[in-house]
Design an enzyme around this catalytic site. Sequence first.
Site, short mmCIF file in Angstrom:
data_model
loop_
_atom_site.label_atom_id
_atom_site.label_comp_id
_atom_site.label_asym_id
_atom_site.label_seq_id
_atom_site.Cartn_x
_atom_site.Cartn_y
_atom_site.Cartn_z
N SER A 40 -5.27 4.63 -7.00
CA SER A 40 -6.24 3.97 -6.13
C SER A 40 -6.24 2.46 -6.32
CB SER A 40 -7.64 4.49 -6.46
OG SER A 40 -7.94 4.15 -7.81
N GLY A 62 -7.60 10.44 -11.25
CA GLY A 62 -8.37 9.82 -12.33
C GLY A 62 -9.82 10.27 -12.32
N SER A 119 -7.13 5.77 -12.51
CA SER A 119 -5.85 6.35 -12.10
C SER A 119 -4.68 5.63 -12.79
CB SER A 119 -5.68 6.34 -10.58
OG SER A 119 -6.06 5.13 -10.02
N CYS A 124 -16.34 6.59 -0.46
CA CYS A 124 -14.91 6.71 -0.65
C CYS A 124 -14.15 6.21 0.58
CB CYS A 124 -14.68 8.19 -0.88
SG CYS A 124 -13.05 8.75 -0.95
N GLY A 171 -7.35 1.45 -9.19
CA GLY A 171 -8.45 1.36 -10.16
C GLY A 171 -7.96 1.68 -11.55
N CYS A 215 -14.37 14.43 1.42
CA CYS A 215 -13.14 13.65 1.23
C CYS A 215 -12.28 14.28 0.14
CB CYS A 215 -13.48 12.21 0.88
SG CYS A 215 -12.03 11.21 0.54
N1 LIG Z 1 -6.57 5.09 -2.09
C1 LIG Z 1 -6.24 6.04 -2.97
N2 LIG Z 1 -4.96 6.44 -3.09
C2 LIG Z 1 -4.60 7.39 -3.97
N3 LIG Z 1 -5.46 8.00 -4.79
C3 LIG Z 1 -6.75 7.65 -4.73
C4 LIG Z 1 -7.21 6.65 -3.82
N4 LIG Z 1 -8.55 6.52 -3.99
C5 LIG Z 1 -8.90 7.39 -4.97
N5 LIG Z 1 -7.83 8.07 -5.41
C6 LIG Z 1 -7.78 9.09 -6.49
O1 LIG Z 1 -9.07 9.68 -6.67
C7 LIG Z 1 -9.57 9.39 -7.98
C8 LIG Z 1 -11.07 9.20 -7.97
O2 LIG Z 1 -11.40 8.21 -7.04
P1 LIG Z 1 -12.72 7.36 -7.12
O3 LIG Z 1 -12.82 6.62 -5.84
O4 LIG Z 1 -13.80 8.24 -7.60
O5 LIG Z 1 -12.31 6.27 -8.16
P2 LIG Z 1 -12.64 5.91 -9.63
O6 LIG Z 1 -13.32 7.01 -10.39
O7 LIG Z 1 -13.23 4.57 -9.60
O8 LIG Z 1 -11.13 5.88 -10.16
P3 LIG Z 1 -10.15 4.64 -10.17
O9 LIG Z 1 -10.63 3.80 -11.33
O10 LIG Z 1 -8.80 5.25 -10.40
O11 LIG Z 1 -10.30 3.97 -8.83
C9 LIG Z 1 -8.81 8.15 -8.42
O12 LIG Z 1 -8.77 8.02 -9.82
C10 LIG Z 1 -7.45 8.40 -7.80
O13 LIG Z 1 -6.68 9.28 -8.60
#
Ligand SMILES: Nc1ncnc2c1ncn2[C@@H]1O[C@H](COP(=O)(O)OP(=O)(O)OP(=O)(O)O)[C@@H](O)[C@H]1O
Length: 376
Positions: free
Chosen positions: A19, A132, A24, A204, A21, A108
């Site tokens: 993502s 992640g 991940s 999201c 972030g 989602c």
């Molecule tokens: N745009 C994206 N492309 C690919 N995978 C995504 C994307 N957005 C989210 N994910 C996946 O979904 C997981 C959970 O997403 P969430 O939006 O809850 O982010 P998060 O807990 O802040 O994690 P991160 O720190 O990785 O962004 C992410 O860790 C990633 O593996």
Amino acid sequence: MSDPAAIIPEKQRVIVGMSGGVDSSVSALLLLEQGYQVEGLFMKNWEEDDGTEYCTAKDDLADAQAVCDKIGIKLHTANFAAEYWDNVFEHFLAEYKAGRTPNPDILCNREIKFKAFLDYALMLGADLIATGHYVRRRDLDGRSELLKGLDPNKDQSYFLHAVGGEQIARTLFPVGELEKPQVRAIAEKYALATAKKKDSTGICFIGERRFSDFLKQYLPAQPGDIETIDGDVIGRHHGLMYHTIGQRQGLGIGGLKDAGDDPWYVLSKDLQRNVLIVGQGNDHPWLFSRALYASEIYWVNPLDLSGPLRLTAKVRYRQGDQACTLHHGPDGYRVVFDSPQRAVTPGQSVVLYDGEVCLGGGVIERAEPWFEGTHA
Ligand SMILES: Nc1ncnc2c1ncn2[C@@H]1O[C@H](COP(=O)(O)OP(=O)(O)OP(=O)(O)O)[C@@H](O)[C@H]1O
């Protein structure tokens, strides 16, 4: 003679949802350390880039690419904007239009991350996917269970409850075993570009924007009356969809004669009359429920529902576990709580747990008031 069991199996190929972030990023790194063949995939699920600070997809992709370059893995990209629009966003708008308060992140996960993304990754030849999310998987008796993440402050099982066991079986959750500070420390140790990046908030893929302005672009506002529980009209609202049960701010009520100084709260929405019903006090009796009815229940794994089950439930993310009994009968699913629950909101999800196992959950259809006299 070599022991056949000691032969290292061919490396499993995992595609990690990147993502941009920190969670991940660290997930990909941990999987590499565990010996998997790792690749990343960045999804774009929202077409419009309105040039505002809310649209971070470009920056996120750059961050994901920087991390993949640093740890030496390939990054794929995919666009699931059509799937997101059709299978998540339209449903989300329809729920708002009906005056309910939906949670699009749950949909989602079910429709995009664990369907479109999973199918795409398998098509690319992956054996498994990884995300992640702060949850864990436990394989038991030939099925995969969804467990809460070990970090109680970050557990995301609430948002994953509608993902089926078959999808969970194909997914690795490397950070689910860790606490967030440990994840940040790993990212810093390896100087990943995302080490200090703020956690994402907001819906999201749509990002963190002023929600009422955003909704206005898609749904016409339908102003109506604000009434007390006695039916007195005491103001106007701009649209039921902008209000959530139990919410205090933004009602624009005050200085009413004989009303006292207690703040006003949304108690309920009369959808038929387009009326917002309000009352004074954070603990107004109308805000409390003893039970709820749920529809559209998704179970992670099939459950024996032949008798009532003693479980715990959450009616919102970040709520502590609430002791309850689940009944399944001709009226659908009824969750009866041991203690009164505040602001049970139609459209939100109730998620059921047996200890640390997330069993599944469904959309709250209606709440049963606590004060009806049906309780002991
Ligand atoms: N745009 C994206 N492309 C690919 N995978 C995504 C994307 N957005 C989210 N994910 C996946 O979904 C997981 C959970 O997403 P969430 O939006 O809850 O982010 P998060 O807990 O802040 O994690 P991160 O720190 O990785 O962004 C992410 O860790 C990633 O593996």
